[in-house]
Design an enzyme around this catalytic site. Structure first.
Site, PDB file in Angstrom:
ATOM      1  N   GLY A 256       0.775  -1.121  -0.061  1.00 21.42           N
ATOM      2  CA  GLY A 256      -0.007  -0.049  -0.023  1.00 21.42           C
ATOM      3  C   GLY A 256       0.975   1.240   0.105  1.00 21.42           C
TER       4      GLY A 256
ATOM      5  N   GLY B  49      -0.245   4.453   0.224  1.00 17.98           N
ATOM      6  CA  GLY B  49      -0.896   5.449   0.606  1.00 17.98           C
ATOM      7  C   GLY B  49      -0.464   6.249   1.716  1.00 17.98           C
ATOM      8  N   PHE B  50      -0.814   7.042   2.510  1.00 13.53           N
ATOM      9  CA  PHE B  50      -0.298   7.844   3.691  1.00 13.53           C
ATOM     10  C   PHE B  50       0.570   6.945   4.543  1.00 13.53           C
ATOM     11  CE2 PHE B  50      -3.310  10.945   2.389  1.00 13.53           C
ATOM     12  CZ  PHE B  50      -2.528  12.136   2.032  1.00 13.53           C
TER      13      PHE B  50
ATOM     14  N   VAL C 272      -2.067  -7.669  -4.381  1.00  5.48           N
ATOM     15  CA  VAL C 272      -1.832  -9.030  -3.347  1.00  5.48           C
ATOM     16  C   VAL C 272      -3.064  -9.810  -3.334  1.00  5.48           C
ATOM     17  CG1 VAL C 272      -1.422  -9.424  -0.781  1.00  5.48           C
ATOM     18  CG2 VAL C 272      -0.092  -7.498  -1.866  1.00  5.48           C
TER      19      VAL C 272
ATOM     20  N   GLU D 163     -18.400  18.107   1.416  1.00  2.00           N
ATOM     21  CA  GLU D 163     -17.593  18.805   0.298  1.00  2.00           C
ATOM     22  C   GLU D 163     -18.197  18.567  -1.013  1.00  2.00           C
ATOM     23  OE1 GLU D 163     -14.145  16.251   0.706  1.00  2.00           O
ATOM     24  OE2 GLU D 163     -12.969  17.559   2.293  1.00  2.00           O
TER      25      GLU D 163
ATOM     26  N   ASP E 158      -5.825   3.169   7.650  1.00  2.00           N
ATOM     27  CA  ASP E 158      -7.229   2.852   7.956  1.00  2.00           C
ATOM     28  C   ASP E 158      -7.425   1.491   8.172  1.00  2.00           C
ATOM     29  OD1 ASP E 158      -7.828   5.530   7.427  1.00  2.00           O
ATOM     30  OD2 ASP E 158      -8.665   5.277   5.442  1.00  2.00           O
TER      31      ASP E 158
ATOM     32  N   ALA F 179      -5.845  11.380   7.128  1.00  2.00           N
ATOM     33  CA  ALA F 179      -4.540  11.425   6.748  1.00  2.00           C
ATOM     34  C   ALA F 179      -3.617  11.516   7.732  1.00  2.00           C
ATOM     35  CB  ALA F 179      -4.564  12.333   5.514  1.00  2.00           C
TER      36      ALA F 179
END
Lengths: 434, 434
Positions: B11, B13-14, B79, B171, B305, B321
């Site tokens: 992963g 991501g962050f 994966v 948003e 997450d 994040a």
């Protein structure tokens, strides 16, 4: 108001959009039909394909471009039928548009010269979807090479071919070489992207055949300097998922294992031309009278890449953006003349010159005798293209992107999406050759 | 060199990216696996969905970000299996990666709470593909309204609903209202886009439930000022291609004809968590020890997450994040500590505050007591997000876009592509209700 003639314009490319604008003050109401919501600046489409630009950098919504022109209605729709007797255009969603005057300007698509089975293995470049598909394929090729289990597999993923040595083929090949040699430097651990081979294959004797011999030679030299193998005088005889076959015409063929083949060889007029029910030329284009109307159908015009028009010296008007704009403007003038009771003038193509970009600091320009190549030609090309891009914001963004890309060799749009899921892509790419 | 421990990070991501960077100088070799080629700045994904930004504006290739970190190999791959006994990760293309240390940080996806059949009619927002699909749907809705044959059909195309009053829902709803009221002004001839209704539906008693009551109320007021109908205390009981049903809980239901419903209600952890073979929580997250390793498997870490972590006061660490970055950094520190023979420290979440944007000049910020809303909060949000965007070019481009969009109300990415062909889209949208 309803008594004003209804002009239906099919196609929001250069011809259709310039015709629409040319009728801004004419006593008509206009419906502009396109199956896309945007006008596309096709001369820079190769930049989207090679990850230098985002799709929205070179596309603007037709509605937005025309929002202040009150006599235009923009209609998203696909034309499925034209009844020239009833003066009616039918759309895929069942709606029929009655016209007093029709302009068909639906452009061109790529052609595989009867080998439509090559389409899956050698994508062409006409739409934003095409450009994003090519981007995905090129970026994934380097990923596959990095993950390859055998040297042969790795080599096949690092072998790129562009078929067709016209302007699009030259741009694609030059930019691919730049990506391999510069953009991806230091990013991989198992492959050296600079070892990738980029081949430009042209069946004719030289690249950029629409240019003078001397500029073709300069273009070939510049391509080679950028790292492109230029192959001329050899036709592609076959394309499959594992590679392609070259035919030199003397009975010898050459087989090349290559996972990435791009198609820039053939152009065919839009199939909508067939809906007019008239004879078309070999490329599917519609021959028109000298005012760009259909012979015997003065209320039907054809313009842009779909029209087959000859210059006074017998040469065809080329399928380039300036010609399409001029035709669009001419149709608007012809309609205005007719409405004023005058005779529509004859279309005359004004050839301001021919330019083609090759890659970083490399281009050729032929301005009716004045021939430029290299850095100067590249600057000329850059300024001309930024100037003609539609919409101020885009021009600014394009310049910013280019300045940045120029200094860093980076290409900001190197993002794989739309079927980017690794598993899906794996499924799309076949296994090693048997 | 080969004797160095092999860290496999799943992963980009962050959490995964920050862990990778935290190991830049550690005596390990790292393989970072992601099924995308890019890191995605998810906090701005709603801008891509609402045509304010291009996909590449908020995504950067992982290889490019990490090109100077020599101990990392980036691997595009999916994966499909994890064998914690054999310490092996299996990829979809058949390759197996043996690890000494594993970090699973594959994030989260959206959840329909058991109503997966709603997915086709109410797309969620997690990936670039999701964002582009939502963009296409929203832009096409106005096109369909313009072309609608009946007032009822037109009204249904101009009825938008966003399900879920968390930050993403707020948003999306705020930006949709801005598009309808400002961006599209003057572009249509048969409809007035400002007549579109944007509803934000939240089952709980208030929007932005993770904020203090007073800011929830301010957010609702700002939404209403932007033109959003805020509906709280009603759950969505059904979604189909023609609309949705609201359930107020008192036996009464309300049916709304709406062609565009967006889903921002539920989050579920990545399904890769299941491959670890341990008990997970209700949202599919993996409970971890206080150093973020798997209880009984000190060589396996889970972060971002996908991890279920509690703060000392018992509250869960939120799925935002900053928390993911902190966890990623912590895992890197824990690995470095272990390699140096020290005990890994416990993870402690540092909560710097909570911010949510709502729309033009509207946001709420909760900085551990200091509460802001409106213009000041919006500036705070803007600066924070631009500051944290990865890559200088992107920051510059984002700022330019925003400045331009701010002054003109325009959104430069209003381009429909990827299935944009009008006929295909017509086929995807069903006819009028029976």
């Amino acid at each position: 108001m309803q008594a004003q003639p209804h002009v239906v314009i099919v196609g929001g490319g250069f011809a259709g959009l310039w015709a629409t604008r040319g009728l801004a003050r004419a006593p008509v109401r206009i419906t502009l039909v396109d199956r896309r919501n945007h006008h596309l600046f096709q001369p820079l489409l190769y930049q989207v394909a090679t990850a230098g630009m985002s799709a929205p950098d070179i596309a603007a919504p037709l509605r937005h471009i025309l929002r202040r022109q009150a006599n235009v209605e923009v209609r998203l729709g696909e034309v499925t039928g034209i009844d020239t007797d009833a003066r009616r255009v039918r759309l895929a969603d069942g709606v029929a548009l009655d016209y007093d005057i029709l302009l068909l300007a639906s452009g061109a698509t790529h052609s595989y010269f009867g080998h439509d089975d090559w389409a899956a293995d050698a994508p062409g470049l006409k739409t934003l979807e095409d450009a994003l598909a090519i981007r995905r394929r090129v970026l994934l090729a380097f990923e596959r090479a990095e993950a390859a289990a055998t040297p042969a597999e790795r080599a096949a993923w690092l072998e790129f071919a562009v078929v067709g040595g016209g302007p699009t083929g030259v741009e694609l090949a030059g930019t691919l070489a730049e990506i391999a040699r510069h953009t991806l430097r230091r990013e991989f651990r198992r492959i050296d992207p600079a070892q990738a081979r980029v081949r430009l294959v042209e069946a004719g004797p030289r690249v950029l055949a629409s240019f003078p011999d001397s500029l073709s030679a300069k273009a070939a030299a510049q391509l080679q300097r950028l790292g492109v193998d230029v192959v001329t005088g050899k036709a592609v005889a076959g394309i499959d998922p594992h590679g392609y076959t070259l035919d030199a015409g003397d009975g010898r063929t050459e087989r090349v294992q290559a996972r990435t083949v791009l198609w820039a060889a053939g152009v065919a007029a839009s199939p909508l031309g067939a809906l007019l029910g008239v004879e078309r030329d070999r490329a599917g284009r519609v021959p028109v009278a000298d005012d760009l109307s259909l012979p015997g159908r003065p209320e039907v015009f054809v313009a842009g890449d779909l029209a087959s028009v000859r210059q006074p010296d017998g040469r065809p008007v080329p399928g380039v953006a300036p010609a399409a704009k001029q035709m669009g403007r001419h149709v608007a003038a012809a309609i205005r003349a007719r409405l004023a009771g005058r005779t529509a003038p004859a279309f005359r193509y004004r050839d301001f010159g021919n330019l083609a970009t090759i890659g970083r600091m490399a281009a050729v320009v032929d301005l009716r005798g004045l021939k430029l190549s290299g850095l100067l030609a590249w600057w000329f090309w850059l300024v001309a293209h930024v100037f003609f891009l539609i919409g101020f914001r885009n021009r600014l963004a394009v310049l910013t992107n280019w300045a940045w890309a120029y200094w860093t060799y980076q290409r900001h749009a190197r993002v794989i999406f739309g079927g980017s899921d690794a598993q899906k892509e794996t499924a799309r790419f076949p296994g090693p050759p048997p």
